[in-house]
Enzyme design. Sequence first.
Site: not given
Length: 620
Positions: A2, A44, A48, A86, A111
């Site tokens: 990101c 973004r 995930l 990121n 995560d």
Amino acid sequence: MCGILGSNFYEPEKLKNASKLIAHRGTDDEGIFHNPVVSLIHRRLSILDLSPAGHQPMFYCKDSGACSEKFYPENIPNTQVGIVYNGEIYNYRELKAELTEKNYRFSSNSDTELILAAYLAWGEECTQKFNGMWAFCLYDSSKNILFLSRDRLGIKPLYFFMDEKRFVFSSELKALLELGLSFEINKDALNHFLIFGYTSTEQSILEKAQKLSPGENMIYHLGEKKITTRYKYWKPIFSEINVSKQEASKKIYSLLEDAVTKRLLSDVDLGAFLSGGIDSSVIVYFMKKHLAHLNTFSVKFDKEEANESQYAAMVAKIFNTSHHEVAFSARDVENLTSKLAYFFDEPFGDESMIPTYLVSKVASNYVKVVLSGTGSDEIFGGYRRYNKFLILAALNRLPNSLKYLISTNYQFINKSDAQKIQLLFRSRNQAELYSKLTSYLARGNKEEYYDLSKYSQIEGFFEQKRMLNNALSFDQNYYLPADLLVKEDRATMAHTIEGRVPFLDYRLVEYANSLPVNLKIHYLTNKYILKESFKHFLPKEIIYRKKQGFGVPLGIYFRDELKNFAYEQIFYFDAFEYYDKKEMLTFWQLHQDKKADYSSYFWRIINFNQWYKQWSAYKK
């Protein structure tokens, strides 16, 4: 993967414009949060947990889990910590299980949420537990601080600048220009760029902008408006354990397989950059053990001396991948120069940025994640310059009279090479010698006007007992994060795809750094132990072929197809004076007469000039 951005103030229009400048890093979603003391922005690229639960900026409470403006926004006032992040934490599931046993609640499969919970559980030491790549800024409202961190090897970038009142950070330098950073050239950084082809791991090309270094944590206090803590939590350490070749081969195989497997964690399609060398071929070998279908991507140069696509095709055929070749010609250099200046943020002298950008563009049509073999040379001793360094360092200890005889024996060496050797022999220590080998200084006597003494911090990387480990220390601490990882990040992110580098799993790096040097270079065989580890799984033509890499044939192009283009870029530029055109004309003629190859130096000039034209509009 990101783009992140933030500040200790809220100016909506400027923040909106800054966010647009990093939009290519994440086109799936945008998030903005602000309160009286901080503004956080996130672009973004969903890899995930593709659901709204993965939206950032993300906030967290131990009892209720994650929340954001798109996911239980009513819970935000009850949270202590928030983040823009990121990267990827590859061991997040193991850590999540550990924290669940400590009664931390999780409401997403992201995560990002794990980082927030880990910080509440372990504080700043949480970064020691992560296996991955990251750059993040965590906002702790209870302490009124921003906690910034960058992964161990510097895979993900993080810039910042500050003055008496303002603090701003971002994934990319260009965003800082929208938020008050002045366009003022850092002359030391410019000289560093001209010598090495990249800016250092701490300085940027602009005077007041800094980089968070690889393996570094930093605390900015929002109330006191100052950095209160800044420290290295990790750095490469070298030793020599007692281990047999067989044991080392088995361990490397195991560590690398686990590193690749962990980097297959994704909710989107994956692919691989494939050059046909041992590094990328090993990555493809492991990926195909776990994936039924795999896209691979390589570059085919129009000049045969630079082309290695036949080896990539060979590996693709062996492992039955869907292989895509990207044609490369001189016109790509001309057509992409201005685009590269935009996406790379700073002047960048590694010409392999061009094919990396092109292959990333093609890959983006098929996948969102690509794995590469980046980092293998720097941990296993893959460059031929390591051999030269060891030989020259040994010769440099001879009496001056013998060194003079060696460097002037034109029966065995031509005059041009003799001049280079004379320059190298005048090195004061290993740090200066190796710096010359990795810089433009090794081209001939005319470049001696650059003063390496300004870069005395480099000497700190040359404190190992073994000469080879000194060279590896420099490359892991400096060249890798400042050149190769910048190239991979900017080129992939320009096309909104994520690059992953299994060879830089910190466990593999630490193990490689503990091996005896004769397992890395053995009787002048580079990457000896890596080749031994995979000689039964890859063809000999791949294992033992000469290293090539993304070597763009600029030397030929600047004499032929791009002669006029290069001349105009170098000699018609007047916006900023930093090189002697009269002297440059001498270099130009030597290059055209094939008496020397100044193409790398010309590319640095061209790249800086394009970068300056791209961003100098911010000059006040």
